[in-house]
Design a protein around this motif. Structure first.
Motif, mmCIF file in Angstrom:
data_model
loop_
_atom_site.group_PDB
_atom_site.id
_atom_site.type_symbol
_atom_site.label_atom_id
_atom_site.label_comp_id
_atom_site.label_asym_id
_atom_site.label_seq_id
_atom_site.Cartn_x
_atom_site.Cartn_y
_atom_site.Cartn_z
ATOM 1 N N GLU A 98 40.607 19.884 52.282
ATOM 2 C CA GLU A 98 41.023 21.353 52.683
ATOM 3 C C GLU A 98 41.021 21.595 54.330
ATOM 4 O O GLU A 98 41.671 20.890 55.002
ATOM 5 N N ASP A 99 40.307 22.389 54.963
ATOM 6 C CA ASP A 99 40.315 22.613 56.240
ATOM 7 C C ASP A 99 38.991 22.078 57.025
ATOM 8 O O ASP A 99 38.765 22.616 57.894
ATOM 9 N N THR A 100 38.575 20.885 56.354
ATOM 10 C CA THR A 100 37.409 20.160 56.982
ATOM 11 C C THR A 100 37.383 18.741 56.875
ATOM 12 O O THR A 100 38.471 18.279 56.292
ATOM 13 N N LEU A 101 36.946 18.183 58.069
ATOM 14 C CA LEU A 101 36.809 16.736 57.999
ATOM 15 C C LEU A 101 35.537 16.217 57.284
ATOM 16 O O LEU A 101 34.642 16.779 57.564
ATOM 17 N N ALA A 102 35.395 15.105 56.515
ATOM 18 C CA ALA A 102 34.477 14.993 55.814
ATOM 19 C C ALA A 102 33.974 13.400 55.503
ATOM 20 O O ALA A 102 35.006 12.453 55.538
ATOM 21 N N PHE A 103 32.855 13.069 55.347
ATOM 22 C CA PHE A 103 32.275 11.744 54.760
ATOM 23 C C PHE A 103 31.379 11.928 53.706
ATOM 24 O O PHE A 103 30.534 12.805 53.934
ATOM 25 N N PRO A 104 31.445 11.184 52.971
ATOM 26 C CA PRO A 104 32.035 10.034 52.700
ATOM 27 C C PRO A 104 33.263 10.078 51.847
ATOM 28 O O PRO A 104 33.563 11.399 51.285
ATOM 29 N N ASP A 105 34.212 9.117 51.879
ATOM 30 C CA ASP A 105 35.544 9.542 51.249
ATOM 31 C C ASP A 105 35.383 8.721 49.718
ATOM 32 O O ASP A 105 36.414 8.934 48.843
ATOM 33 N N ALA A 106 34.438 8.131 49.536
ATOM 34 C CA ALA A 106 34.088 7.497 48.139
ATOM 35 C C ALA A 106 32.725 7.264 47.864
ATOM 36 O O ALA A 106 31.894 7.420 48.868
ATOM 37 N N VAL A 107 32.263 7.154 46.859
ATOM 38 C CA VAL A 107 30.600 7.078 46.603
ATOM 39 C C VAL A 107 30.112 5.605 47.486
ATOM 40 O O VAL A 107 31.012 4.484 47.367
ATOM 41 N N THR A 108 29.299 5.594 48.376
ATOM 42 C CA THR A 108 28.551 4.581 49.199
ATOM 43 C C THR A 108 27.276 4.412 49.011
ATOM 44 O O THR A 108 26.433 4.891 49.818
ATOM 45 N N SER A 109 26.918 3.690 47.977
ATOM 46 C CA SER A 109 25.534 3.287 47.953
ATOM 47 C C SER A 109 25.043 2.411 49.176
ATOM 48 O O SER A 109 23.876 2.519 49.715
ATOM 49 N N ARG A 110 25.899 1.735 49.810
ATOM 50 C CA ARG A 110 25.750 1.115 51.271
ATOM 51 C C ARG A 110 25.306 2.066 52.249
ATOM 52 O O ARG A 110 24.385 1.780 52.982
ATOM 53 N N GLY A 111 26.058 3.322 52.253
ATOM 54 C CA GLY A 111 25.716 4.283 53.067
ATOM 55 C C GLY A 111 24.436 4.892 52.957
ATOM 56 O O GLY A 111 23.746 5.180 53.941
ATOM 57 N N THR A 112 24.151 4.890 51.690
ATOM 58 C CA THR A 112 22.645 5.737 51.317
ATOM 59 C C THR A 112 21.603 4.540 51.825
ATOM 60 O O THR A 112 20.752 5.161 52.391
ATOM 61 N N LYS A 113 22.075 3.327 51.568
ATOM 62 C CA LYS A 113 20.851 2.441 52.072
ATOM 63 C C LYS A 113 20.669 2.422 53.342
ATOM 64 O O LYS A 113 19.567 2.372 53.933
ATOM 65 N N HIS A 114 21.934 2.525 54.012
ATOM 66 C CA HIS A 114 21.784 2.671 55.599
ATOM 67 C C HIS A 114 20.739 3.752 55.830
ATOM 68 O O HIS A 114 19.854 3.684 56.961
ATOM 69 N N LEU A 115 20.950 5.084 55.510
ATOM 70 C CA LEU A 115 20.151 6.191 55.845
ATOM 71 C C LEU A 115 18.607 5.926 55.608
ATOM 72 O O LEU A 115 18.148 6.427 56.138
ATOM 73 N N ASN A 116 18.650 5.389 54.517
ATOM 74 C CA ASN A 116 16.996 5.066 54.141
ATOM 75 C C ASN A 116 16.315 4.236 54.980
ATOM 76 O O ASN A 116 15.277 4.352 55.551
ATOM 77 N N GLU A 117 17.291 2.922 55.338
ATOM 78 C CA GLU A 117 16.689 2.306 56.682
ATOM 79 C C GLU A 117 16.645 3.023 57.713
ATOM 80 O O GLU A 117 15.430 2.504 58.606
#
Length: 139
Positions: free
Chosen positions: A50-69
């Motif tokens: 809609e009127d926002t830019l967003a992340f992630p564009d798909a489920v990202t278990s790798r991205g979640t792992k990076h946040l935890n690290e």
């Protein structure tokens, strides 16, 4: 090149350094005489909802792992930064797409609570190059 002022003041920049549990950090910043390092994970933002830019564009278990690290690095006494780079030419507010990946959003909230810093920057894109341009606020 000095555009991201929050990441200035380090002597050494090393890309793709091993850390955490079988991961590589995008950028490791350090100073010769200091034990404290700065771990920078970078995510590219290309999704518009809609009127926002967003992340992630798909489920990202790798991205979640990076946040935890990144959280683990803060707990070890280091600085950790989650850097979102908007790779679009249109301007809109940035947010997390929790409707796409609620686990990522939950990990993000915990990471922030534990001291992981968040930066969002807009890039300038043309046919020859992509340059980080300016800081953007997060919704």
């Amino acid at each position: 090149n000095g555009v991201i002022s929050e990441l200035q003041g380090y002597d050494t920049l090393k890309p793709e350094q091993k850390y955490g549990q079988n991961s590589r950090i995008d950028i490791l910043l350090s100073n010769e005489n200091e034990q404290k390092k700065c771990y920078v994970e970078i995510k590219s933002v290309s999704l518009k909802i809609e009127d926002t830019l967003a992340f992630p564009d798909a489920v990202t278990s790798r991205g979640t792992k990076h946040l935890n690290e990144l959280r683990d690095m803060v707990k070890e006494g280091h600085r950790a930064v989650m850097l979102y780079i908007i790779q679009r030419t249109d301007k809109a507010p940035f947010r997390l797409a929790n409707e796409i990946d609620p686990k990522y959003k939950a990990a993000f909230d915990e990471a922030i609570k534990d001291g992981v810093e968040v930066l969002v920057y807009q890039s300038d894109i043309n046919h020859e190059e992509i340059n980080v341009k300016e800081k953007v606020s997060m919704l």
